[in-house]
Design an enzyme around this catalytic site. Structure first.
Site, PDB file in Angstrom:
ATOM      1  N   HIS A 134     -45.513  95.507 -17.760  1.00  0.00           N
ATOM      2  CA  HIS A 134     -46.134  95.212 -16.479  1.00  0.00           C
ATOM      3  C   HIS A 134     -45.351  95.912 -15.362  1.00  0.00           C
ATOM      4  CE1 HIS A 134     -43.233  91.723 -16.878  1.00  0.00           C
ATOM      5  NE2 HIS A 134     -42.871  92.249 -15.722  1.00  0.00           N
TER       6      HIS A 134
HETATM    7  P1  TYD Z   1     -42.865  87.813 -18.106  1.00  0.00           P
HETATM    8  O1  TYD Z   1     -42.281  88.118 -16.769  1.00  0.00           O
HETATM    9  O2  TYD Z   1     -44.177  88.443 -18.453  1.00  0.00           O
HETATM   10  O3  TYD Z   1     -41.792  88.179 -19.236  1.00  0.00           O
HETATM   11  P2  TYD Z   1     -41.276  89.611 -19.752  1.00  0.00           P
HETATM   12  O4  TYD Z   1     -41.382  90.579 -18.625  1.00  0.00           O
HETATM   13  O5  TYD Z   1     -39.876  89.367 -20.168  1.00  0.00           O
HETATM   14  O6  TYD Z   1     -42.095  89.998 -20.935  1.00  0.00           O
HETATM   15  O7  TYD Z   1     -42.962  86.239 -18.273  1.00  0.00           O
HETATM   16  C1  TYD Z   1     -43.442  85.658 -19.448  1.00  0.00           C
HETATM   17  C2  TYD Z   1     -43.958  84.266 -19.113  1.00  0.00           C
HETATM   18  O8  TYD Z   1     -42.855  83.429 -18.734  1.00  0.00           O
HETATM   19  C3  TYD Z   1     -44.915  84.261 -17.937  1.00  0.00           C
HETATM   20  O9  TYD Z   1     -46.258  84.280 -18.363  1.00  0.00           O
HETATM   21  C4  TYD Z   1     -44.576  82.953 -17.224  1.00  0.00           C
HETATM   22  C5  TYD Z   1     -43.173  82.639 -17.621  1.00  0.00           C
HETATM   23  N1  TYD Z   1     -42.179  82.847 -16.537  1.00  0.00           N
HETATM   24  C6  TYD Z   1     -41.987  81.857 -15.603  1.00  0.00           C
HETATM   25  O10 TYD Z   1     -42.642  80.797 -15.611  1.00  0.00           O
HETATM   26  N2  TYD Z   1     -41.052  82.041 -14.623  1.00  0.00           N
HETATM   27  C7  TYD Z   1     -40.312  83.168 -14.560  1.00  0.00           C
HETATM   28  O11 TYD Z   1     -39.438  83.308 -13.649  1.00  0.00           O
HETATM   29  C8  TYD Z   1     -40.512  84.207 -15.539  1.00  0.00           C
HETATM   30  C9  TYD Z   1     -39.720  85.469 -15.502  1.00  0.00           C
HETATM   31  C10 TYD Z   1     -41.458  83.981 -16.504  1.00  0.00           C
END
Ligand code: TYD
Length: 142
Positions: free
Chosen positions: A57
């Site tokens: 993303h």
């Molecule tokens: P995401 O940022 O997509 O993780 P990555 O970039 O590591 O793959 O986050 C994954 C899920 O975690 C997202 O759908 C919601 C949750 N999340 C939170 O609730 N709060 C946060 O601060 C983060 C980073 C994620």
């Protein structure tokens, strides 16, 4: 150290403090070596699946700095024009992820722990989770 070629991105090297004790200390300071006010810190661990892929993303406003404080992984960066892979395995070397930067993390070692500092609280509407939308988004901002 490999140079970063993609936009809105740079290497952040924290000094390593070697004091009289065993072990090492690296310090991340808000508005100093971390180039924004830190509002949120999170960490990612339990990466036992060898095929794990995270990220995939970009963000509209959020700035982050990611560290690999244990183990290793590969960070793929894409600013819509240039792409670059960066291998992370040093606890004191962070990557600043500015806005509009598509990033993907994979090839995690099982003991990998990522530590991330973020400029904003979690806000799903700041995410661009579709690559075509990301490309269109940066086109419209040119
Ligand atoms: P995401 O940022 O997509 O993780 P990555 O970039 O590591 O793959 O986050 C994954 C899920 O975690 C997202 O759908 C919601 C949750 N999340 C939170 O609730 N709060 C946060 O601060 C983060 C980073 C994620």
């Amino acid at each position: 150290m490999e140079k970063i070629k993609v936009k809105n991105c740079k290497i952040i090297e924290l000094p390593i403090i070697k004091d009289a004790h065993d072990g090492l200390i690296s310090v991340a300071n808000s508005m100093d070596n971390i180039p924004f006010e830190i509002k949120r810190t999170y960490y990612i661990y339990g990466l036992y699946n060898p095929y794990a892929i995270r990220g995939m993303h970009a963000h509209k406003k959020l700035q982050q700095v990611v560290f690999c404080i244990n183990g290793s992984f590969n960070l793929s960066l894409d600013d819509g024009a240039k792409k670059q892979d960066y291998y992370m395995d040093k606890p004191n070397i962070g990557i600043y992820l500015g806005i509009e930067l598509w990033h993907t993390m994979k090839n995690f070692s099982q003991d990998c722990i990522l530590l991330i500092f973020a400029s904003e609280y979690y806000n799903e509407s700041d995410y661009i989770r579709n690559y075509d939308q990301f490309v269109k988004y940066i086109e419209t901002k040119k």
